[in-house]
Each structure stands twice: as structure tokens, then as C-alpha cells.
Enzyme design. Structure first.
Site, PDB file in Angstrom:
ATOM      1  N   GLU A 120       0.833  -1.217   0.000  1.00  0.00           N
ATOM      2  CA  GLU A 120       0.000   0.000   0.000  1.00  0.00           C
ATOM      3  C   GLU A 120       0.864   1.262   0.000  1.00  0.00           C
ATOM      4  O   GLU A 120       0.499   2.292  -0.566  1.00  0.00           O
ATOM      5  CB  GLU A 120      -0.932   0.010   1.215  1.00  0.00           C
ATOM      6  CG  GLU A 120      -2.042  -1.011   1.159  1.00  0.00           C
ATOM      7  CD  GLU A 120      -3.176  -0.567   0.230  1.00  0.00           C
ATOM      8  OE1 GLU A 120      -3.003  -0.676  -1.003  1.00  0.00           O
ATOM      9  OE2 GLU A 120      -4.214  -0.099   0.714  1.00  0.00           O
ATOM     10  N   THR A 169      -6.758   8.064  -3.564  1.00  0.00           N
ATOM     11  CA  THR A 169      -6.518   8.138  -2.125  1.00  0.00           C
ATOM     12  C   THR A 169      -5.658   9.346  -1.784  1.00  0.00           C
ATOM     13  O   THR A 169      -5.906  10.049  -0.805  1.00  0.00           O
ATOM     14  CB  THR A 169      -5.855   6.846  -1.631  1.00  0.00           C
ATOM     15  OG1 THR A 169      -6.756   5.757  -1.864  1.00  0.00           O
ATOM     16  CG2 THR A 169      -5.524   6.900  -0.161  1.00  0.00           C
TER      17      THR A 169
END
Ligand SMILES: Nc1ncnc2c1ncn2[C@@H]1O[C@H](COP(=O)(O)OP(=O)(O)OP(=O)(O)O)[C@@H](O)[C@H]1O
Ligand SMILES: N[C@@H](CCO)C(=O)O
Length: 292
Positions: A120, A169
Site C-alpha cells: 500500500e 486516495t
């Protein structure tokens, strides 16, 4: 060759920013790995054209590095990228489980949370675990920076409505306030505790109330055209609570039993009234990554 499946996930759940997450029964990514001298990546499925095959830029490349497990990796995407449904986390979790099996590393699912979180970090700049934890462990998960993740099984009906807009994001993290008032802090703690009790009891009313959030969600809702109308439509159709899924643009609704179809239709219509196409997954709290 080893193949693993990892589910879509919804992080934050309103009051649990960067802490709560839930695995969805579907959609999911499937990742197949085969030992190789160096890592190569092939991507097919949803949004494959937007996903890099460079191991330095794809989350599964970072996972292979973290496990010292070079492989030819085929990702079949079931979770659209930049959806708010943990697309990058689904790939990272499935790759971690498949490589762990292929190289017989013997790590537990809990051990693999930090490994998948390294994936991530490639995408969002930091190794947040609130998507990879539910993707690996299943159920409802709570992550803290220093002591791993806790998971709770829950039986709840959910609708994840994915509009045809893109919210990354990175962009969504830039609108999060740097500080909160004591009043907002107290309200958030109360909502988070209510949500957790609801998950432990599989109680859609308590979980729905726990989705309320005075801090992050209002800031991010502005990035999602039609959010307020979609939220009201879902509640009128029988949802017990609605929030932004992860960093968005997906919108998550918790449903009383038997109300999922009506809520899904209402949310799609709500986005259509705002001039935005959307699809809705009638889903539920699901299991974590599995070897197929
Ligand atoms: N294996 C992968 N699967 C999906 N996205 C990937 C992958 N590897 C790298 N990426 C990149 O990650 C970005 C998508 O990640 P992002 O976190 O923005 O969305 P998401 O994971 O779908 O949503 P969220 O994290 O908010 O739930 C895209 O820019 C994509 O190119
Ligand atoms: N907690 C992260 C999750 C992203 O899926 C965020 O909201 O930025």
C-alpha cells in the site's frame, strides 16, 4: 503455481478513519504466482489498463520484495482501481498469501498484514493497514499503529455503490482536517464505540449509527457528486447508515435484513439524478484472503 483470492474492503466506516475496515463478500481480486528469477507482472480484468505492470509501481511488486519471493505474477482484477473498495489492498493481500504459500514461508495472516501494507505504501505513500487487514483477516477489523490488527466476525448486509468518477486516495487524504475540536472528538469516540458494539452483535441499527462522522466524511463528501442525495435515498429505502467507502468515491450503506435490493436501486437512481452513472454491489461482510 499458487492462486489466491482476496476481497474488496471498505475502510474507515465513518468514525474509524485509518482504523476500521470490513471485508466484503464480493467483488475480489485473484492473483496467481509462479517462482521466477525476477518479478514480472501481468494484469487483466477491471481497470487493468490503468494499473502499472512495473514491479516498482505495482503493489504486488513491493510484496514480492518484502517476502524476498520473485515470481511471475498474474493479477485478475475484480476490484476497480481508485474505487474506494480497496483495489490495491486486494491485490497486495492476495499476492502476500499466494507467495507465502508458493515459497512456504509459513507466515500467519496476521504476520502478512505488515507485508501487504508495504504494498500500500507504494500507492498512497504510507503503509496504512486498514484495507489490507480486512482483506487478509476477513470480517470487521481494527488496526493500531503498534500492535497489529484485531478482527471480529459479523453477519451484516451491505451495499457498495460505485459511481463512474475517480477519486484517488492521495487526493482524498489532502482534504482531511489536520485537527478536530473536543466536541467532534467526543462524538467520534461515541460513534466508533457504537459501531464496534454493533459489529460484535451483528446489529445493523447500531452499526448504522456508528457510521456517522463529523470530521472526515463531510470533507470527502464534497469530492463525490450527488453524495448527499444518494445518502438520503439510501436511508429512505431502508439503510440504517451510509458513509464514504475508504477514500471514495464508492458509497457504503448498511442495510436491515431484506432491504439490500431496494437500497441498491435507490443509490443508483440517486447518482443518476445527479448525472452520474453508477453500479451497486449487493454484498455483505465477508471472509479474508484464501488459497484457491
Ligand atoms: N495491483 C493493483 N491494483 C490496483 N491498483 C493498483 C495496483 N498496483 C498499483 N495500483 C495503483 O493504485 C491506485 C489505486 O489505489 P487507490 O488506493 O487510489 O484506490 P483503491 O485502492 O481502489 O481505493 P481505496 O484505497 O480508497 O479503498 C491506482 O492509481 C493504481 O494504478
Ligand atoms: N484510511 C484510508 C483508506 C483508503 O482506502 C483513507 O481514508 O485515506
Amino acid at each position: 503455481m499458487v492462486t489466491a483470492r482476496a476481497p474488496a474492503t471498505s475502510a474507515n466506516l465513518g468514525s474509524g478513519f485509518d482504523t476500521f475496515g470490513v471485508a466484503l463478500s464480493h467483488p475480489a481480486d485473484t492473483v496467481s504466482v509462479e517462482r521466477a528469477a525476477e518479478t514480472t507482472i501481468e494484469v487483466t480484468g477491471a481497470g487493468a489498463e490503468f494499473i502499472p505492470t512495473d514491479p516498482e509501481k505495482n503493489v504486488v511488486g513491493a510484496v514480492a520484495d518484502a517476502l524476498e519471493a520473485p515470481a511471475h505474477i498474474h493479477i485478475d482484477k475484480g476490484v476497480r482501481p481508485s474505487s474506494g473498495l480497496g483495489s490495491s489492498a486486494a491485490s497486495a493481500a492476495a499476492a502476500a498469501v499466494a507467495l507465502n504459500e508458493q515459497y512456504d514461508r509459513g507466515y500467519s495472516r496476521h504476520d502478512l498484514v505488515s507485508v501487504a501494507a508495504e504494498g500500500e505504501a507504494v500507492v498512497s505513500g504510507e503503509a496504512h493497514a486498514d484495507n489490507v487487514a480486512p482483506a487478509l483477516l476477513g470480517g470487521f477489523t481494527i488496526v493500531r499503529s503498534d500492535d497489529g490488527a484485531t478482527s471480529v466476525d459479523a453477519d451484516l448486509s451491505l451495499v457498495a455503490c460505485l459511481p463512474e468518477v475517480v477519486v484517488s486516495t492521495r487526493d482524498a487524504r489532502e482534504v482531511v482536517p489536520d485537527s478536530v475540536s473536543m466536541a467532534d472528538h467526543v462524538e467520534t469516540v461515541g460513534n466508533a464505540a457504537t459501531l464496534t458494539a454493533g459489529m460484535c452483535r451483528s446489529d445493523p441499527e447500531l452499526v448504522g449509527r456508528g457510521l456517522d462522522d463529523p470530521v472526515v466524511t463531510p470533507a470527502r463528501a464534497k469530492l463525490i457528486t450527488g453524495y448527499a442525495d444518494v445518502r438520503e435515498a439510501a436511508l429512505s429505502a431502508g439503510a440504517t447508515g451510509v458513509t464514504v467507502s475508504g477514500a471514495g468515491p464508492s458509497v457504503l450503506a448498511v442495510c436491515a435484513s431484506g432491504r439490500r435490493r431496494g437500497v441498491a436501486s435507490a443509490m443508483v437512481e440517486g447518482f443518476a439524478d445527479a448525472g452520474v452513472g453508477a453500479r451497486a454491489y449487493q454484498t455483505a461482510v465477508g471472509d479474508g484472503a484464501t488459497v484457491l
